[in-house]
Enzyme design. Structure first.
Site, PDB file in Angstrom:
ATOM      1  N   THR A   1     -14.182 -17.386  13.067  1.00  8.06           N
ATOM      2  CA  THR A   1     -15.481 -18.222  12.972  1.00  8.06           C
ATOM      3  C   THR A   1     -16.338 -19.180  11.769  1.00  8.06           C
ATOM      4  O   THR A   1     -15.691 -20.086  10.713  1.00  8.06           O
ATOM      5  CB  THR A   1     -16.082 -18.269  14.062  1.00  8.06           C
ATOM      6  OG1 THR A   1     -17.172 -17.249  14.411  1.00  8.06           O
ATOM      7  CG2 THR A   1     -14.862 -18.407  15.206  1.00  8.06           C
TER       8      THR A   1
ATOM      9  N   LYS B   1     -12.555  -9.899  13.201  1.00  5.62           N
ATOM     10  CA  LYS B   1     -13.637 -11.039  12.862  1.00  5.62           C
ATOM     11  C   LYS B   1     -14.684 -10.651  13.780  1.00  5.62           C
ATOM     12  O   LYS B   1     -15.153  -9.715  14.282  1.00  5.62           O
ATOM     13  CB  LYS B   1     -13.316 -12.684  13.584  1.00  5.62           C
ATOM     14  CG  LYS B   1     -13.425 -12.512  14.649  1.00  5.62           C
ATOM     15  CD  LYS B   1     -13.313 -14.013  15.243  1.00  5.62           C
ATOM     16  CE  LYS B   1     -14.959 -14.923  14.467  1.00  5.62           C
ATOM     17  NZ  LYS B   1     -15.643 -14.167  15.667  1.00  5.62           N
TER      18      LYS B   1
ATOM     19  N   THR C   1     -18.601 -12.989  18.142  1.00  5.20           N
ATOM     20  CA  THR C   1     -17.374 -12.201  19.158  1.00  5.20           C
ATOM     21  C   THR C   1     -16.453 -12.095  17.921  1.00  5.20           C
ATOM     22  O   THR C   1     -16.642 -11.861  16.770  1.00  5.20           O
ATOM     23  CB  THR C   1     -16.046 -13.678  19.313  1.00  5.20           C
ATOM     24  OG1 THR C   1     -17.204 -14.571  20.896  1.00  5.20           O
ATOM     25  CG2 THR C   1     -15.474 -12.907  20.076  1.00  5.20           C
TER      26      THR C   1
ATOM     27  N   GLU D   1     -24.563 -12.837  10.765  1.00  8.91           N
ATOM     28  CA  GLU D   1     -25.236 -13.631  10.823  1.00  8.91           C
ATOM     29  C   GLU D   1     -26.243 -13.937   9.456  1.00  8.91           C
ATOM     30  O   GLU D   1     -27.763 -12.488  10.304  1.00  8.91           O
ATOM     31  CB  GLU D   1     -25.720 -14.253  11.786  1.00  8.91           C
ATOM     32  CG  GLU D   1     -24.460 -14.857  12.563  1.00  8.91           C
ATOM     33  CD  GLU D   1     -24.080 -15.279  13.215  1.00  8.91           C
ATOM     34  OE1 GLU D   1     -23.291 -16.457  13.947  1.00  8.91           O
ATOM     35  OE2 GLU D   1     -25.026 -15.209  14.347  1.00  8.91           O
TER      36      GLU D   1
ATOM     37  N   ASN E   1     -28.955 -19.853  14.028  1.00  9.76           N
ATOM     38  CA  ASN E   1     -28.839 -19.175  15.939  1.00  9.76           C
ATOM     39  C   ASN E   1     -29.668 -20.500  16.090  1.00  9.76           C
ATOM     40  O   ASN E   1     -30.121 -20.654  17.145  1.00  9.76           O
ATOM     41  CB  ASN E   1     -28.716 -18.316  15.814  1.00  9.76           C
ATOM     42  CG  ASN E   1     -27.605 -17.523  15.305  1.00  9.76           C
ATOM     43  OD1 ASN E   1     -26.955 -17.504  16.084  1.00  9.76           O
ATOM     44  ND2 ASN E   1     -27.885 -16.474  14.818  1.00  9.76           N
TER      45      ASN E   1
ATOM     46  N   THR F   1     -28.908 -27.556  16.276  1.00  3.40           N
ATOM     47  CA  THR F   1     -28.273 -28.791  17.459  1.00  3.40           C
ATOM     48  C   THR F   1     -28.792 -29.938  16.868  1.00  3.40           C
ATOM     49  O   THR F   1     -28.677 -29.743  15.492  1.00  3.40           O
ATOM     50  CB  THR F   1     -31.007 -28.331  17.208  1.00  3.40           C
ATOM     51  OG1 THR F   1     -31.409 -28.678  16.455  1.00  3.40           O
ATOM     52  CG2 THR F   1     -30.897 -27.306  18.802  1.00  3.40           C
TER      53      THR F   1
END
Lengths: 381, 381
Positions: free
Chosen positions: B143, B165, B176, B255, B376, B381
């Site tokens: 992703t 992943k 995930t 991340e 995150n 947004t």
């Protein structure tokens, strides 16, 4: 602000030179009468000497007459010497007040792994003046907290005052929560101790800033009975309100926080599950980041609930954000822009109804911001 | 890179239009022979339909012939429809390969709460071409991962290939982890299933990026026996090495991460305590922030160990950072500047010896950076 203490309590603070900033860092709380007390402390296995000493005094069950707190040095991971220094801290405070060391509780917060400069405490204590207000004490126990945390209530003439510090950081250290509540109500010690555990579980233990539990956390209540008896129902309601208000202030002042998060979980199968579910949402880094970005990302709330261990059926659970229903056994249509606007607030309320039973709980936290990372990474090297 | 698959396995991928980026997002793994398999999936109560379906197939115990994965949509929290769509995904893949749907495992990752566009899957599957390399599949399941994650080993002629992943984010979603391992070795299914649990516990379950467990996590191994039998000792050692390599790659690509953290805990009283202690250090936001700031802040490591629930005596425990002893039952003198320099590395190794027993474990994580918060919060947004 000047918050007046309950009858028979005095507080004071002085600059001992433990904080590098030179701010007041040695605080003393004294009770003219022996005070019954209840106590809760960190479960961290690397707990500081002050925690070990507090547990021993607590088990012995004698009344307290004073609490001495130093900020700027946690006196933790300081070896055998740390235990001697902690005892010395109690002795010095006892000497200052004409008490026995066994009547003095100690607490420390700040840098860990560095010996406590007891000679500075010894030098400063004679200069410490006690008075009828909570404010000097409340300020001196702070580390990098941005705001003083005080709460007060009256119960049919008796007074309750609480002061706390939250997550602050001095290199190299971890966040520490300290809370001291005093009352002039007369309360049987067994009742106070039994009820205190539940109150701490519902308030201070439901605050999460970053999931790390300090080595020095402590929440204590002293009741010296100077006012006399009050009805226990209203008394414990007021005690819980003071604890809850302090807990909310600690969460709001979390490192780098821009807003307070309140999580209310309803319909849990047990009280423990309600508390765990609420804490899991308040602690989720993904949801905390979304909160910072004003992103009504209910998927992260649902995932956090799912990780909490609390029982629920994803086909029945409901999630609301600032009163806006987002999920009811499935995604609901909602105005994303409006929901995002509603998140631009001092306090954001998340509600989840698990629909499994009658139990509910609250938890408090804050958003996860770049400021948190900066405070804990970039500003400490 | 072109990683060749074990005998009898083929993989492929195609653009179905599920990812907004338009990148390949539908991946298929097929085995020419029925494959024995072992499986581990998320414990999240809000688990996706694909997880529920996988558990059912697993309990039924029949061999697998294929795995179909879509990225860009987790098909989670999508109501009853989600279960039908998941079954439809299996049917479409089965039809493409001439199999029964019961021979096809499904997996999904991506946005949650949005219905899976099965019609796009239906349209794209005929275009999907299978080949002897892992790479197209490994790329399509990503992703927002920055790197493709593939690992391979040979065991006396048999081959093992794994693809995974890690933590990626599509609004509104959570990280995930998916891992698919295939081998042409012939391994008894009971042995494979029994050993897989331990391997997953020591590898994928020891990865922590932010403490949030996804609704769609999955780690599966397929053994089709096309090569024949190999000695089980070396086989499981190699299988664990592949899983460990993928776990490390997932942690490194967390991340916002700038570096990989490896935590090794020795001397624990039980294996479970060793694993918990290692995970607690890898997951501590305070220590992760210090890691980012190259701050050799051992107090945070000690506090994280103390919170883990693992037994140890703070007067005996030892902590090393990049091989430098920082704490041995008390603070050790060390060159802070040199230790900070040693932290400026691709991989930072934390070691703790609890001195309570013979058990050890590893965990992997990454630093907590402003980039994590931005990914995150601000970018969604």
């Amino acid at each position: 602000m000047a918050v007046r203490l309950p009858r028979g309590f005095r507080m004071g603070a002085v600059r001992a030179g433990i904080k590098p900033s030179g701010k007041p860092d040695l605080a003393l709380l004294a009770s003219g009468l022996p005070a019954l007390w209840a106590y809760a402390a960190t479960q961290n296995r690397a707990a500081a000497p002050s925690v070990h000493r507090g547990r021993r005094l607590y088990a012995e069950g004698r009344p307290l007459r004073a609490v001495v707190v130093n900020a700027g040095n946690a006196n933790c991971a300081t070896g055998e010497r740390g235990f001697r220094d902690d005892e010395r801290l109690a002795e010095l405070a006892a000497f200052r007040l004409g008490l026995s060391p066994e009547e003095v509780l100690t607490a420390s917060t700040g840098v860990i792994g560095v010996p406590l400069p007891v000679e500075k405490v010894e030098k400063a204590l004679p200069q410490l003046e006690l008075g009828p207000f909570a404010d000097p004490f409340a300020e001196a126990i702070l580390t990098t907290d941005l705001a003083v945390k005080v709460a007060e209530r009256e119960v049919e003439g008796a007074r309750l005052v609480g002061v706390a510090k939250g997550s602050g950081m001095i290199h190299p250290n971890m966040a520490t929560m300290l809370a001291f509540l005093v009352t002039d109500a007369r309360v049987p010690q067994e009742v106070l101790r039994e009820r205190w555990k539940g109150i701490v579980d519902r308030t201070f233990n439901q605050v999460t800033v970053d999931g790390d539990t300090s080595t020095n956390d402590l929440a204590v209540v002293l009741a010296n009975g100077a006012y006399g008896e009050v009805p226990l129902g209203p008394f414990f309601a007021a005690l819980e309100e003071v604890a809850r208000e302090l807990a909310r202030k600690i969460a709001r002042d979390g490192e780098g926080a821009t807003k307070l998060m309140t999580v209310r979980v309803y319909g849990a199968a047990t009280e423990e599950e309600a508390r765990r579910a609420a804490r899991a949402v308040a602690a989720s880094p993904l949801w905390k980041s979304a909160l910072y970005g004003n992103d009504p990302n209910w998927g992260r709330i649902l995932a956090a609930l799912g990780n909490s261990g609390a029982r629920f059926d994803p086909f029945r659970v409901e999630i609301r954000l600032q009163g806006i229903p987002l999920y009811r056994g499935g995604a609901l249509p909602f105005d994303r822009e409006k929901a995002s606007q509603a998140m631009r607030a001092e306090e954001v309320v998340v509600e989840a109804d698990l629909k499994e039973g009658p139990f509910q709980a609250e938890a408090w936290g804050c958003d996860l911001t770049e400021g948190y990372v900066r405070i804990n990474a970039l500003y400490t090297t």
